[in-house]
Design a protein around this motif. Structure first.
Motif, PDB file in Angstrom:
ATOM      1  N   LYS A   5       5.091  21.884  -6.777  1.00 50.70           N
ATOM      2  CA  LYS A   5       3.682  21.526  -6.962  1.00 50.70           C
ATOM      3  C   LYS A   5       3.517  20.286  -7.855  1.00 50.70           C
ATOM      4  O   LYS A   5       2.724  19.399  -7.558  1.00 50.70           O
ATOM      5  N   LEU A   6       4.252  20.224  -8.941  1.00 48.24           N
ATOM      6  CA  LEU A   6       4.153  19.073  -9.846  1.00 48.24           C
ATOM      7  C   LEU A   6       4.721  17.805  -9.219  1.00 48.24           C
ATOM      8  O   LEU A   6       4.210  16.708  -9.457  1.00 48.24           O
ATOM      9  N   THR A   7       5.736  17.952  -8.397  1.00 52.11           N
ATOM     10  CA  THR A   7       6.287  16.802  -7.689  1.00 52.11           C
ATOM     11  C   THR A   7       5.256  16.240  -6.721  1.00 52.11           C
ATOM     12  O   THR A   7       5.064  15.028  -6.636  1.00 52.11           O
ATOM     13  N   ARG A   8       4.575  17.128  -5.990  1.00 53.63           N
ATOM     14  CA  ARG A   8       3.533  16.681  -5.058  1.00 53.63           C
ATOM     15  C   ARG A   8       2.479  15.873  -5.808  1.00 53.63           C
ATOM     16  O   ARG A   8       2.044  14.823  -5.342  1.00 53.63           O
ATOM     17  N   LYS A   9       2.089  16.367  -6.947  1.00 54.79           N
ATOM     18  CA  LYS A   9       1.064  15.674  -7.726  1.00 54.79           C
ATOM     19  C   LYS A   9       1.560  14.300  -8.173  1.00 54.79           C
ATOM     20  O   LYS A   9       0.841  13.311  -8.055  1.00 54.79           O
ATOM     21  N   SER A  10       2.787  14.228  -8.662  1.00 62.42           N
ATOM     22  CA  SER A  10       3.288  12.942  -9.158  1.00 62.42           C
ATOM     23  C   SER A  10       3.441  11.915  -8.036  1.00 62.42           C
ATOM     24  O   SER A  10       3.207  10.727  -8.243  1.00 62.42           O
ATOM     25  N   VAL A  11       3.806  12.345  -6.833  1.00 65.57           N
ATOM     26  CA  VAL A  11       3.937  11.419  -5.706  1.00 65.57           C
ATOM     27  C   VAL A  11       2.568  10.858  -5.312  1.00 65.57           C
ATOM     28  O   VAL A  11       2.460   9.717  -4.862  1.00 65.57           O
ATOM     29  N   LEU A  12       1.505  11.613  -5.526  1.00 61.94           N
ATOM     30  CA  LEU A  12       0.156  11.144  -5.182  1.00 61.94           C
ATOM     31  C   LEU A  12      -0.385  10.085  -6.143  1.00 61.94           C
ATOM     32  O   LEU A  12      -1.366   9.416  -5.828  1.00 61.94           O
ATOM     33  N   LYS A  13       0.236   9.929  -7.289  1.00 61.77           N
ATOM     34  CA  LYS A  13      -0.264   8.957  -8.265  1.00 61.77           C
ATOM     35  C   LYS A  13      -0.341   7.566  -7.630  1.00 61.77           C
ATOM     36  O   LYS A  13       0.604   7.115  -6.996  1.00 61.77           O
ATOM     37  N   SER A  14      -1.464   6.921  -7.770  1.00 65.82           N
ATOM     38  CA  SER A  14      -1.707   5.563  -7.252  1.00 65.82           C
ATOM     39  C   SER A  14      -1.645   5.467  -5.728  1.00 65.82           C
ATOM     40  O   SER A  14      -1.344   4.405  -5.180  1.00 65.82           O
ATOM     41  N   VAL A  15      -1.943   6.547  -5.029  1.00 61.90           N
ATOM     42  CA  VAL A  15      -1.916   6.547  -3.562  1.00 61.90           C
ATOM     43  C   VAL A  15      -3.089   5.725  -3.013  1.00 61.90           C
ATOM     44  O   VAL A  15      -4.173   5.692  -3.600  1.00 61.90           O
ATOM     45  N   ASP A  16      -2.844   5.052  -1.885  1.00 60.15           N
ATOM     46  CA  ASP A  16      -3.896   4.287  -1.208  1.00 60.15           C
ATOM     47  C   ASP A  16      -4.435   5.006   0.014  1.00 60.15           C
ATOM     48  O   ASP A  16      -5.565   4.756   0.428  1.00 60.15           O
ATOM     49  N   GLY A  17      -3.625   5.876   0.623  1.00 58.47           N
ATOM     50  CA  GLY A  17      -4.054   6.602   1.805  1.00 58.47           C
ATOM     51  C   GLY A  17      -3.158   7.804   2.040  1.00 58.47           C
ATOM     52  O   GLY A  17      -2.005   7.824   1.590  1.00 58.47           O
ATOM     53  N   ILE A  18      -3.706   8.799   2.737  1.00 58.39           N
ATOM     54  CA  ILE A  18      -2.977  10.049   2.972  1.00 58.39           C
ATOM     55  C   ILE A  18      -3.076  10.443   4.438  1.00 58.39           C
ATOM     56  O   ILE A  18      -4.144  10.348   5.047  1.00 58.39           O
ATOM     57  N   VAL A  19      -1.949  10.900   4.961  1.00 55.80           N
ATOM     58  CA  VAL A  19      -1.925  11.577   6.258  1.00 55.80           C
ATOM     59  C   VAL A  19      -1.649  13.039   5.927  1.00 55.80           C
ATOM     60  O   VAL A  19      -0.554  13.378   5.484  1.00 55.80           O
ATOM     61  N   PHE A  20      -2.655  13.892   6.112  1.00 57.69           N
ATOM     62  CA  PHE A  20      -2.453  15.317   5.878  1.00 57.69           C
ATOM     63  C   PHE A  20      -1.921  15.920   7.168  1.00 57.69           C
ATOM     64  O   PHE A  20      -2.573  15.861   8.212  1.00 57.69           O
ATOM     65  N   VAL A  21      -0.710  16.489   7.099  1.00 63.29           N
ATOM     66  CA  VAL A  21      -0.053  17.070   8.275  1.00 63.29           C
ATOM     67  C   VAL A  21      -0.212  18.585   8.206  1.00 63.29           C
ATOM     68  O   VAL A  21       0.415  19.250   7.388  1.00 63.29           O
ATOM     69  N   ALA A  22      -1.084  19.112   9.059  1.00 64.01           N
ATOM     70  CA  ALA A  22      -1.315  20.562   9.120  1.00 64.01           C
ATOM     71  C   ALA A  22      -0.415  21.168  10.192  1.00 64.01           C
ATOM     72  O   ALA A  22      -0.182  20.556  11.232  1.00 64.01           O
ATOM     73  N   ASP A  23       0.079  22.357   9.932  1.00 65.39           N
ATOM     74  CA  ASP A  23       0.908  23.087  10.876  1.00 65.39           C
ATOM     75  C   ASP A  23      -0.010  23.937  11.749  1.00 65.39           C
ATOM     76  O   ASP A  23      -0.761  24.767  11.244  1.00 65.39           O
ATOM     77  N   SER A  24       0.035  23.728  13.057  1.00 68.00           N
ATOM     78  CA  SER A  24      -0.856  24.436  13.984  1.00 68.00           C
ATOM     79  C   SER A  24      -0.502  25.896  14.199  1.00 68.00           C
ATOM     80  O   SER A  24      -1.293  26.636  14.795  1.00 68.00           O
ATOM     81  N   PHE A  55       0.846  -1.185   0.000  1.00 66.53           N
ATOM     82  CA  PHE A  55       0.000   0.000   0.000  1.00 66.53           C
ATOM     83  C   PHE A  55       0.887   1.243   0.000  1.00 66.53           C
ATOM     84  O   PHE A  55       1.894   1.287   0.707  1.00 66.53           O
ATOM     85  N   LYS A  56       0.484   2.239  -0.748  1.00 64.21           N
ATOM     86  CA  LYS A  56       1.213   3.506  -0.811  1.00 64.21           C
ATOM     87  C   LYS A  56       0.499   4.525   0.063  1.00 64.21           C
ATOM     88  O   LYS A  56      -0.669   4.844  -0.164  1.00 64.21           O
ATOM     89  N   VAL A  57       1.204   5.042   1.062  1.00 63.73           N
ATOM     90  CA  VAL A  57       0.677   6.057   1.969  1.00 63.73           C
ATOM     91  C   VAL A  57       1.542   7.303   1.831  1.00 63.73           C
ATOM     92  O   VAL A  57       2.771   7.225   1.926  1.00 63.73           O
ATOM     93  N   VAL A  58       0.897   8.440   1.616  1.00 63.40           N
ATOM     94  CA  VAL A  58       1.618   9.690   1.413  1.00 63.40           C
ATOM     95  C   VAL A  58       1.300  10.662   2.549  1.00 63.40           C
ATOM     96  O   VAL A  58       0.130  10.871   2.888  1.00 63.40           O
ATOM     97  N   TYR A  59       2.351  11.247   3.118  1.00 59.76           N
ATOM     98  CA  TYR A  59       2.225  12.321   4.104  1.00 59.76           C
ATOM     99  C   TYR A  59       2.272  13.626   3.313  1.00 59.76           C
ATOM    100  O   TYR A  59       3.259  13.925   2.654  1.00 59.76           O
ATOM    101  N   TYR A  60       1.184  14.384   3.392  1.00 57.09           N
ATOM    102  CA  TYR A  60       0.991  15.575   2.560  1.00 57.09           C
ATOM    103  C   TYR A  60       0.748  16.765   3.470  1.00 57.09           C
ATOM    104  O   TYR A  60       0.136  16.618   4.522  1.00 57.09           O
ATOM    105  N   GLY A  61       1.192  17.945   3.081  1.00 54.70           N
ATOM    106  CA  GLY A  61       0.941  19.146   3.867  1.00 54.70           C
ATOM    107  C   GLY A  61       1.907  20.240   3.504  1.00 54.70           C
ATOM    108  O   GLY A  61       2.774  20.072   2.643  1.00 54.70           O
ATOM    109  N   PRO A  62       1.769  21.394   4.153  1.00 58.16           N
ATOM    110  CA  PRO A  62       2.630  22.535   3.850  1.00 58.16           C
ATOM    111  C   PRO A  62       4.095  22.264   4.176  1.00 58.16           C
ATOM    112  O   PRO A  62       4.420  21.362   4.956  1.00 58.16           O
ATOM    113  N   ALA A  63       4.953  23.081   3.609  1.00 60.71           N
ATOM    114  CA  ALA A  63       6.383  23.004   3.902  1.00 60.71           C
ATOM    115  C   ALA A  63       6.606  23.168   5.403  1.00 60.71           C
ATOM    116  O   ALA A  63       5.947  23.976   6.057  1.00 60.71           O
TER     117      ALA A  63
END
Length: 189
Positions: free
Chosen positions: A86-105, A13-21
């Motif tokens: 931005k384009l790198t983020r999109k390409s890493v998401l290809k075929s993703v199974d799940g995402i952990v969105f990490v928000a900065d508080s 399974f592909k899991v991607v951690y996504y969020g702001p810098a």
């Protein structure tokens, strides 16, 4: 999209951690790498700049054990949060199974959180992956100028979603997020 290898009885399974810098995506993976036993983890690969910002992505393979005769593996990735990638983020998401969105508080990261979340949903829409499991980690809860949980939930429209309060640098909610997203992606298959 999970990879099923019937000849080896493996599902990856592909899991991607996504969020702001600088929100803590790489810190999450680093904590996982330091915490889990040697026998279940592969090499942690991180391509970063001199200032420790992710340049392309981070990668950590993890073996979870066996379910119904299949070895379950996770391929954990992070994306670079900077607008430039931005384009790198999109390409890493290809075929993703799940995402952990990490928000900065941090209060001064409010717009970055909103913008990155919208970018993530746009990318999922482009790949026709609208039902991808997502959990949300509200990270950096230990810093002085943070938004309240209510503000973050409202800003990111998270009411009724799986939300974890985190301090990735000290491991708070890191493993819980990993378990939460793993449960969702494995349950889906």
């Amino acid at each position: 999209m999970s990879l099923i290898d019937f000849s080896k009885s493996e599902i990856t399974f592909k899991v991607v951690y996504y969020g702001p810098a600088m929100s803590g995506k790489t810190t999450n993976l680093s904590w996982i790498f330091r915490t889990i036993p040697e026998k279940v983890k592969g090499q942690f690969t991180s391509i970063a700049t001199e200032t420790e910002r992710t340049l392309f992505f981070d990668f950590l393979p993890v073996e979870l054990g066996t379910v119904k005769g299949f070895k379950i593996r996770l391929s954990l990735y992070t994306v670079p949060g900077q607008e430039l990638y931005k384009l790198t983020r999109k390409s890493v998401l290809k075929s993703v199974d799940g995402i952990v969105f990490v928000a900065d508080s941090n209060r001064d990261r409010r717009e970055d959180n909103i913008k990155n979340l919208a970018d993530m949903f746009k990318n999922l829409e482009d790949y026709e992956l609208p039902d991808t499991p997502i959990i949300y980690q509200l990270n950096k809860r230990d810093t002085p100028a943070i938004m309240s949980v209510g503000e973050l939930v409202d800003d990111l429209q998270l009411k009724g979603k799986a939300v974890y309060l985190g301090i990735a640098s000290s491991g708070v909610s890191v493993m819980e997020c990993l378990k939460g997203i793993t449960h969702q992606v494995v349950s889906k298959i």
